[in-house]
Design a protein around this motif. Structure first.
Motif, PDB file in Angstrom:
ATOM      1  N   ALA A  17       0.824  -1.214   0.000  1.00 16.98           N
ATOM      2  CA  ALA A  17       0.000   0.000   0.000  1.00 16.98           C
ATOM      3  C   ALA A  17       0.861   1.267   0.000  1.00 16.98           C
ATOM      4  O   ALA A  17       0.439   2.307  -0.493  1.00 16.98           O
ATOM      5  N   PHE A  18       2.062   1.188   0.531  1.00 12.88           N
ATOM      6  CA  PHE A  18       2.958   2.338   0.556  1.00 12.88           C
ATOM      7  C   PHE A  18       3.943   2.344  -0.606  1.00 12.88           C
ATOM      8  O   PHE A  18       4.318   3.397  -1.112  1.00 12.88           O
ATOM      9  N   VAL A  19       4.374   1.193  -1.055  1.00 16.68           N
ATOM     10  CA  VAL A  19       5.399   1.104  -2.088  1.00 16.68           C
ATOM     11  C   VAL A  19       4.819   1.292  -3.488  1.00 16.68           C
ATOM     12  O   VAL A  19       5.413   1.995  -4.317  1.00 16.68           O
ATOM     13  N   VAL A  20       3.670   0.711  -3.779  1.00 15.78           N
ATOM     14  CA  VAL A  20       3.092   0.775  -5.121  1.00 15.78           C
ATOM     15  C   VAL A  20       2.802   2.225  -5.542  1.00 15.78           C
ATOM     16  O   VAL A  20       3.150   2.614  -6.667  1.00 15.78           O
ATOM     17  N   PRO A  21       2.194   3.090  -4.728  1.00 18.87           N
ATOM     18  CA  PRO A  21       1.978   4.473  -5.170  1.00 18.87           C
ATOM     19  C   PRO A  21       3.285   5.230  -5.448  1.00 18.87           C
ATOM     20  O   PRO A  21       3.352   6.027  -6.385  1.00 18.87           O
ATOM     21  N   ALA A  24       4.536   3.951  -8.767  1.00 16.06           N
ATOM     22  CA  ALA A  24       3.686   4.460  -9.843  1.00 16.06           C
ATOM     23  C   ALA A  24       3.990   5.935 -10.114  1.00 16.06           C
ATOM     24  O   ALA A  24       4.068   6.356 -11.276  1.00 16.06           O
ATOM     25  N   ALA A  25       4.170   6.729  -9.075  1.00 20.35           N
ATOM     26  CA  ALA A  25       4.503   8.147  -9.250  1.00 20.35           C
ATOM     27  C   ALA A  25       5.845   8.309  -9.949  1.00 20.35           C
ATOM     28  O   ALA A  25       6.007   9.149 -10.834  1.00 20.35           O
ATOM     29  N   LYS A  26       6.812   7.513  -9.552  1.00 20.53           N
ATOM     30  CA  LYS A  26       8.129   7.555 -10.180  1.00 20.53           C
ATOM     31  C   LYS A  26       8.032   7.220 -11.662  1.00 20.53           C
ATOM     32  O   LYS A  26       8.643   7.879 -12.512  1.00 20.53           O
ATOM     33  N   LEU A  27       7.240   6.228 -12.001  1.00 17.04           N
ATOM     34  CA  LEU A  27       7.059   5.830 -13.396  1.00 17.04           C
ATOM     35  C   LEU A  27       6.374   6.944 -14.199  1.00 17.04           C
ATOM     36  O   LEU A  27       6.823   7.282 -15.299  1.00 17.04           O
ATOM     37  N   VAL A  28       5.330   7.524 -13.653  1.00 15.73           N
ATOM     38  CA  VAL A  28       4.601   8.588 -14.349  1.00 15.73           C
ATOM     39  C   VAL A  28       5.517   9.783 -14.601  1.00 15.73           C
ATOM     40  O   VAL A  28       5.530  10.358 -15.690  1.00 15.73           O
TER      41      VAL A  28
END
Length: 179
Positions: A17-21, A24-28
């Protein structure tokens, strides 16, 4: 062993729950999929751009300025810019006392174009005149050139640019602590 795996799933879920966002932000951001929320219509100028850097004194200290550089020959587009300068200042309403419309002139500027207007004129330094590639420039009370508006052609484009300037100036005045 089955009970141990059962207790592990909430922990793994919490970490995800903490790592995936974050991932995802880093990828975007790294893929440039995010378009920033810029709301200003003009082009922000570099912070160190000020009257002093162009060997010129601030003509209206302690006041915001909407500046226009009068060209050598004032054609119909120049007349349109002068009209937009006047109308933009009028459209500021209660902020008119805070913002001064000024016309920067050079020795070869067409001063006769100002006969129908009551703008304050100031002599622009040669460095400023050479580097100023904008139709209008918003200057803060400290003499920093904050935002530039490119030269446009056509009456409709000029009107839209005037509306954009008024909107940007109001926003700057609201957010500013300078005046």
């Amino acid at each position: 062993m089955n009970a141990n795996n059962k207790n592990r799933w909430p922990f793994i879920g919490l970490i995800l729950a903490f790592v995936v966002p974050v991932l995802a932000a880093k990828l975007v951001l790294s893929m440039n999929w995010y378009q920033g929320g810029v709301t200003n219509q003009g082009e922000l100028l570099p912070h160190q751009t000020n009257y002093q850097s162009y060997s010129m004194e601030n003509p209206q200290p302690k006041r915001w300025q909407l500046a226009y550089l009068l060209p050598q020959h004032c054609d119909s587009q120049c007349q349109q810019h002068l009209y937009i300068l006047k109308q933009s200042h009028t459209a500021l309403g209660k902020h008119q006392q805070t913002v001064s419309p000024i016309v920067l002139v050079q020795p070869n500027s067409d001063i006769s174009a100002l006969n129908n207007y009551s703008f304050k004129t100031y002599t622009a330094s040669s460095q400023l005149a050479e580097q100023l590639g904008y139709a209008f420039v918003v200057v803060d009370p400290l003499g920093t050139l904050v935002m530039g508006y490119p030269k446009v052609t056509g009456e409709q484009a000029s009107k839209l640019q005037g509306k954009a300037m008024v909107k940007d100036i109001r926003k700057m005045l609201k957010l500013s602590r300078l005046g």
